[in-house]
Design a protein around this motif. Structure first.
Motif, PDB file in Angstrom:
ATOM      1  N   TYR A  84       1.074  -1.238   0.110  1.00 44.04           N
ATOM      2  CA  TYR A  84       0.333  -0.077  -0.535  1.00 44.04           C
ATOM      3  C   TYR A  84       0.564   1.021  -0.316  1.00 44.04           C
ATOM      4  CZ  TYR A  84      -3.741   3.257   0.709  1.00 44.04           C
ATOM      5  OH  TYR A  84      -4.434   4.249   1.217  1.00 44.04           O
ATOM      6  N   VAL A  85       1.176   1.858  -1.826  1.00 45.18           N
ATOM      7  CA  VAL A  85       1.714   2.832  -1.318  1.00 45.18           C
ATOM      8  C   VAL A  85       0.772   4.429  -1.050  1.00 45.18           C
ATOM      9  CG1 VAL A  85       3.287   4.620  -2.958  1.00 45.18           C
ATOM     10  CG2 VAL A  85       3.194   1.886  -3.291  1.00 45.18           C
ATOM     11  N   HIS A  86       1.774   5.428  -0.055  1.00 44.72           N
ATOM     12  CA  HIS A  86       1.083   6.449   0.399  1.00 44.72           C
ATOM     13  C   HIS A  86       1.954   7.651   0.058  1.00 44.72           C
ATOM     14  CE1 HIS A  86      -2.317   8.761   2.374  1.00 44.72           C
ATOM     15  NE2 HIS A  86      -1.950   8.362   3.620  1.00 44.72           N
ATOM     16  N   ALA A  87       1.726   8.554  -0.324  1.00 45.64           N
ATOM     17  CA  ALA A  87       2.189  10.166  -0.787  1.00 45.64           C
ATOM     18  C   ALA A  87       1.595  10.992   0.406  1.00 45.64           C
ATOM     19  CB  ALA A  87       1.637  10.508  -1.622  1.00 45.64           C
ATOM     20  N   GLY A  88       0.816  10.369   1.442  1.00 41.88           N
ATOM     21  CA  GLY A  88       0.515  11.666   2.383  1.00 41.88           C
ATOM     22  C   GLY A  88       2.164  11.965   3.706  1.00 41.88           C
ATOM     23  N   LYS A  89       1.904  13.282   3.964  1.00 41.13           N
ATOM     24  CA  LYS A  89       2.953  13.486   4.325  1.00 41.13           C
ATOM     25  C   LYS A  89       2.272  13.871   6.277  1.00 41.13           C
ATOM     26  CE  LYS A  89       6.105  17.223   4.374  1.00 41.13           C
ATOM     27  NZ  LYS A  89       6.702  18.623   3.733  1.00 41.13           N
ATOM     28  N   GLY A  90       3.808  13.689   7.425  1.00 45.17           N
ATOM     29  CA  GLY A  90       2.807  13.896   8.075  1.00 45.17           C
ATOM     30  C   GLY A  90       3.579  13.150   9.492  1.00 45.17           C
ATOM     31  N   ILE A  91       3.037  13.008  10.354  1.00 46.21           N
ATOM     32  CA  ILE A  91       3.797  12.689  11.860  1.00 46.21           C
ATOM     33  C   ILE A  91       3.272  11.217  12.492  1.00 46.21           C
ATOM     34  CG2 ILE A  91       5.432  13.110  14.400  1.00 46.21           C
ATOM     35  CD1 ILE A  91       6.206  15.488  13.070  1.00 46.21           C
TER      36      ILE A  91
END
Length: 177
Positions: A84-91
């Motif tokens: 599952y590839v996710h482009a999201g950004k965060g902690i």
């Protein structure tokens, strides 16, 4: 490595077709779907440098029982991997099957869309599909992969393998072994 793109909606074409596909994809799969599709290209490119022709990647595999297609299903002599590839950004924080995200305003970790359970769900659907089709297969590895370098995941024995973009080459090498 051979790539088979099964995307129900393409992110290419002329500007009008792209806009139409963007709207359709956003309504069907969520607003971040095209960003994730672009992130898949990064993963495929990196894995293609390491993996040989014995490996096949099915991209955006639609399966009954899932609201979104399986982003990447890697098939090879060493086994199967749902990625599952996710482009999201965060902690984020991953602990077993719990998933939380740091709220920058409050400074506290809060529940968010659980990407671990989504990845596990994809793994289970692929496993049940192969079982129903009477295909003998090894256990399927579930991988949650982030492509944005600004993402950080603090993980404590997560239920899936959680990787950052800088681990892509090592992922390919470990799959070969």
């Amino acid at each position: 490595m051979k790539v088979v793109d099964l995307s129900p909606i393409r992110a290419n074409g002329n500007a009008l077709a792209q806009a139409k596909n963007f709207l359709i994809g956003s309504f069907r799969f969520g607003s971040a779907w095209f960003e994730d599709v672009e992130a898949q290209k990064i993963v495929i490119e990196q894995l293609d440098r390491v993996l040989d022709r014995r490996f096949i990647v099915l991209q955006n595999l639609p399966l009954e029982g899932l609201e979104i297609p399986v982003p990447l299903l890697l098939i090879g002599p060493t086994g199967l991997s749902v990625i599952y590839v996710h482009a999201g950004k965060g902690i984020f924080r991953a602990k077993q099957d719990a998933w939380t995200e740091l709220n920058r305003r409050s400074g506290k970790f809060e529940d968010s869309e659980n990407l671990i359970t989504r990845t596990l769900e994809m793994q289970k659907v692929v496993d049940s599909y192969l079982t129903r089709q009477h295909y003998a297969h090894p256990p399927i590895q579930a991988i949650l992969l982030f492509t944005d370098p600004g993402t950080h995941v603090d993980s404590i024995r997560p239920a899936v393998r959680v990787l950052m973009r800088d681990a892509l080459e090592r992922l390919g090498i470990s799959i070969l072994q």
